[in-house]
Design a protein around this motif. Structure first.
Motif, PDB file in Angstrom:
ATOM      1  N   ARG A  46       0.835  -1.212   0.000  1.00  0.00           N
ATOM      2  CA  ARG A  46       0.000   0.000   0.000  1.00  0.00           C
ATOM      3  C   ARG A  46       0.862   1.251   0.000  1.00  0.00           C
ATOM      4  O   ARG A  46       0.544   2.236  -0.662  1.00  0.00           O
ATOM      5  N   GLY A  47       1.950   1.223   0.765  1.00  0.00           N
ATOM      6  CA  GLY A  47       2.854   2.373   0.799  1.00  0.00           C
ATOM      7  C   GLY A  47       3.508   2.632  -0.544  1.00  0.00           C
ATOM      8  O   GLY A  47       3.587   3.781  -0.992  1.00  0.00           O
ATOM      9  N   LEU A  48       3.959   1.571  -1.210  1.00  0.00           N
ATOM     10  CA  LEU A  48       4.559   1.740  -2.536  1.00  0.00           C
ATOM     11  C   LEU A  48       3.543   2.272  -3.544  1.00  0.00           C
ATOM     12  O   LEU A  48       3.861   3.128  -4.376  1.00  0.00           O
ATOM     13  N   ARG A  49       2.335   1.772  -3.460  1.00  0.00           N
ATOM     14  CA  ARG A  49       1.292   2.231  -4.377  1.00  0.00           C
ATOM     15  C   ARG A  49       0.954   3.697  -4.121  1.00  0.00           C
ATOM     16  O   ARG A  49       0.743   4.466  -5.057  1.00  0.00           O
ATOM     17  N   LEU A  50       0.920   4.094  -2.851  1.00  0.00           N
ATOM     18  CA  LEU A  50       0.641   5.484  -2.502  1.00  0.00           C
ATOM     19  C   LEU A  50       1.749   6.407  -3.005  1.00  0.00           C
ATOM     20  O   LEU A  50       1.462   7.474  -3.568  1.00  0.00           O
ATOM     21  N   VAL A  51       2.995   5.993  -2.826  1.00  0.00           N
ATOM     22  CA  VAL A  51       4.115   6.792  -3.317  1.00  0.00           C
ATOM     23  C   VAL A  51       4.059   6.902  -4.835  1.00  0.00           C
ATOM     24  O   VAL A  51       4.307   7.978  -5.409  1.00  0.00           O
ATOM     25  N   ALA A  52       3.728   5.823  -5.509  1.00  0.00           N
ATOM     26  CA  ALA A  52       3.642   5.845  -6.971  1.00  0.00           C
ATOM     27  C   ALA A  52       2.547   6.797  -7.451  1.00  0.00           C
ATOM     28  O   ALA A  52       2.727   7.516  -8.439  1.00  0.00           O
ATOM     29  N   LYS A  53       1.426   6.817  -6.775  1.00  0.00           N
ATOM     30  CA  LYS A  53       0.336   7.711  -7.176  1.00  0.00           C
ATOM     31  C   LYS A  53       0.670   9.173  -6.904  1.00  0.00           C
ATOM     32  O   LYS A  53       0.348  10.047  -7.699  1.00  0.00           O
ATOM     33  N   GLN A  54       1.313   9.445  -5.765  1.00  0.00           N
ATOM     34  CA  GLN A  54       1.595  10.824  -5.391  1.00  0.00           C
ATOM     35  C   GLN A  54       2.714  11.438  -6.229  1.00  0.00           C
ATOM     36  O   GLN A  54       2.615  12.589  -6.645  1.00  0.00           O
ATOM     37  N   THR A  55       3.773  10.703  -6.455  1.00  0.00           N
ATOM     38  CA  THR A  55       4.930  11.260  -7.159  1.00  0.00           C
ATOM     39  C   THR A  55       4.804  11.163  -8.675  1.00  0.00           C
ATOM     40  O   THR A  55       5.429  11.943  -9.374  1.00  0.00           O
ATOM     41  N   LYS A  56       4.063  10.197  -9.152  1.00  0.00           N
ATOM     42  CA  LYS A  56       3.895   9.937 -10.585  1.00  0.00           C
ATOM     43  C   LYS A  56       5.235   9.705 -11.284  1.00  0.00           C
ATOM     44  O   LYS A  56       5.411  10.019 -12.450  1.00  0.00           O
ATOM     45  N   TRP A  57       6.214   9.184 -10.528  1.00  0.00           N
ATOM     46  CA  TRP A  57       7.510   8.864 -11.116  1.00  0.00           C
ATOM     47  C   TRP A  57       7.448   7.582 -11.927  1.00  0.00           C
ATOM     48  O   TRP A  57       8.182   7.412 -12.875  1.00  0.00           O
ATOM     49  N   PHE A  58       6.592   6.675 -11.526  1.00  0.00           N
ATOM     50  CA  PHE A  58       6.443   5.426 -12.252  1.00  0.00           C
ATOM     51  C   PHE A  58       4.991   5.001 -12.186  1.00  0.00           C
ATOM     52  O   PHE A  58       4.218   5.525 -11.395  1.00  0.00           O
ATOM     53  N   ALA A  59       4.631   4.073 -13.047  1.00  0.00           N
ATOM     54  CA  ALA A  59       3.244   3.608 -13.107  1.00  0.00           C
ATOM     55  C   ALA A  59       2.882   2.915 -11.797  1.00  0.00           C
ATOM     56  O   ALA A  59       3.708   2.271 -11.155  1.00  0.00           O
ATOM     57  N   SER A  60       1.648   3.053 -11.398  1.00  0.00           N
ATOM     58  CA  SER A  60       1.172   2.440 -10.161  1.00  0.00           C
ATOM     59  C   SER A  60       1.193   0.920 -10.302  1.00  0.00           C
ATOM     60  O   SER A  60       0.569   0.368 -11.214  1.00  0.00           O
ATOM     61  N   PRO A  61       1.919   0.212  -9.424  1.00  0.00           N
ATOM     62  CA  PRO A  61       2.000  -1.250  -9.552  1.00  0.00           C
ATOM     63  C   PRO A  61       0.687  -1.922  -9.144  1.00  0.00           C
ATOM     64  O   PRO A  61      -0.106  -1.365  -8.402  1.00  0.00           O
ATOM     65  N   ALA A  62       0.504  -3.121  -9.648  1.00  0.00           N
ATOM     66  CA  ALA A  62      -0.671  -3.904  -9.256  1.00  0.00           C
ATOM     67  C   ALA A  62      -0.548  -4.253  -7.778  1.00  0.00           C
ATOM     68  O   ALA A  62       0.508  -4.662  -7.310  1.00  0.00           O
ATOM     69  N   LEU A  63      -1.629  -4.071  -7.041  1.00  0.00           N
ATOM     70  CA  LEU A  63      -1.578  -4.225  -5.589  1.00  0.00           C
ATOM     71  C   LEU A  63      -1.263  -5.653  -5.161  1.00  0.00           C
ATOM     72  O   LEU A  63      -0.399  -5.884  -4.321  1.00  0.00           O
ATOM     73  N   MET A  64      -1.933  -6.629  -5.722  1.00  0.00           N
ATOM     74  CA  MET A  64      -1.747  -8.010  -5.277  1.00  0.00           C
ATOM     75  C   MET A  64      -0.361  -8.544  -5.635  1.00  0.00           C
ATOM     76  O   MET A  64       0.253  -9.254  -4.838  1.00  0.00           O
ATOM     77  N   THR A  65       0.157  -8.193  -6.799  1.00  0.00           N
ATOM     78  CA  THR A  65       1.498  -8.640  -7.176  1.00  0.00           C
ATOM     79  C   THR A  65       2.534  -8.053  -6.227  1.00  0.00           C
ATOM     80  O   THR A  65       3.426  -8.756  -5.748  1.00  0.00           O
ATOM     81  N   THR A  66       2.403  -6.779  -5.931  1.00  0.00           N
ATOM     82  CA  THR A  66       3.319  -6.127  -4.996  1.00  0.00           C
ATOM     83  C   THR A  66       3.176  -6.726  -3.603  1.00  0.00           C
ATOM     84  O   THR A  66       4.166  -6.907  -2.892  1.00  0.00           O
ATOM     85  N   PHE A  67       1.946  -7.034  -3.209  1.00  0.00           N
ATOM     86  CA  PHE A  67       1.707  -7.655  -1.897  1.00  0.00           C
ATOM     87  C   PHE A  67       2.400  -8.994  -1.784  1.00  0.00           C
ATOM     88  O   PHE A  67       3.057  -9.278  -0.778  1.00  0.00           O
ATOM     89  N   TYR A  68       2.287  -9.835  -2.800  1.00  0.00           N
ATOM     90  CA  TYR A  68       2.911 -11.154  -2.736  1.00  0.00           C
ATOM     91  C   TYR A  68       4.427 -11.045  -2.648  1.00  0.00           C
ATOM     92  O   TYR A  68       5.067 -11.771  -1.881  1.00  0.00           O
ATOM     93  N   ILE A  69       5.018 -10.153  -3.412  1.00  0.00           N
ATOM     94  CA  ILE A  69       6.469  -9.972  -3.377  1.00  0.00           C
ATOM     95  C   ILE A  69       6.909  -9.444  -2.020  1.00  0.00           C
ATOM     96  O   ILE A  69       7.862  -9.946  -1.420  1.00  0.00           O
ATOM     97  N   ALA A  70       6.213  -8.417  -1.509  1.00  0.00           N
ATOM     98  CA  ALA A  70       6.576  -7.826  -0.217  1.00  0.00           C
ATOM     99  C   ALA A  70       6.370  -8.826   0.912  1.00  0.00           C
ATOM    100  O   ALA A  70       7.203  -8.920   1.832  1.00  0.00           O
ATOM    101  N   TRP A  71       5.293  -9.597   0.867  1.00  0.00           N
ATOM    102  CA  TRP A  71       5.020 -10.597   1.904  1.00  0.00           C
ATOM    103  C   TRP A  71       6.111 -11.653   1.935  1.00  0.00           C
ATOM    104  O   TRP A  71       6.594 -12.026   3.007  1.00  0.00           O
ATOM    105  N   ALA A  72       6.522 -12.126   0.768  1.00  0.00           N
ATOM    106  CA  ALA A  72       7.576 -13.139   0.709  1.00  0.00           C
ATOM    107  C   ALA A  72       8.897 -12.577   1.240  1.00  0.00           C
ATOM    108  O   ALA A  72       9.605 -13.263   1.991  1.00  0.00           O
ATOM    109  N   CYS A  73       9.213 -11.340   0.899  1.00  0.00           N
ATOM    110  CA  CYS A  73      10.454 -10.723   1.393  1.00  0.00           C
ATOM    111  C   CYS A  73      10.428 -10.568   2.911  1.00  0.00           C
ATOM    112  O   CYS A  73      11.415 -10.873   3.582  1.00  0.00           O
TER     113      CYS A  73
END
Length: 93
Positions: A46-73
């Motif tokens: 959620r934090g990465l998605r929020l930063v992506a939306k606010q800064t518009k530096w990169f496209a907003s990542p898919a929430l579930m894909t980012t969640f699975y990667i972050a959870w595993a890490c």
């Protein structure tokens, strides 16, 4: 708001596991670690998605894909820290 709630839940789970480590069975500690890791992973996603939306530096990542990667890490980090602490405890004893 979801970010703060998820971080709070993750910290509560990990603190509970640390404080009552002698009282809980191994399987319950595993459930707490997985739940806390999932909550922390969701907060990171959620934090990465929020930063992506606010800064518009990169496209907003898919929430579930980012969640699975972050959870595993986070789960891998918890396992590594647990193994390191166990090794230190054996050396001290």
């Amino acid at each position: 708001m979801y970010f703060v709630i998820c971080v709070f839940m993750a910290l509560c789970g990990l603190v509970t596991e640390i404080l009552f480590t002698e009282m809980f069975h191994t399987w319950f500690k595993v459930v707490l670690a997985v739940g806390s890791s999932a909550s922390a992973g969701y907060a990171i996603a959620r934090g990465l998605r929020l930063v992506a939306k606010q800064t518009k530096w990169f496209a907003s990542p898919a929430l579930m894909t980012t969640f699975y990667i972050a959870w595993a890490c986070v789960l891998v980090i918890v396992i590594i820290v647990t193994l390191i602490l166990k090794a230190r405890k054996k050396k001290a004893a």
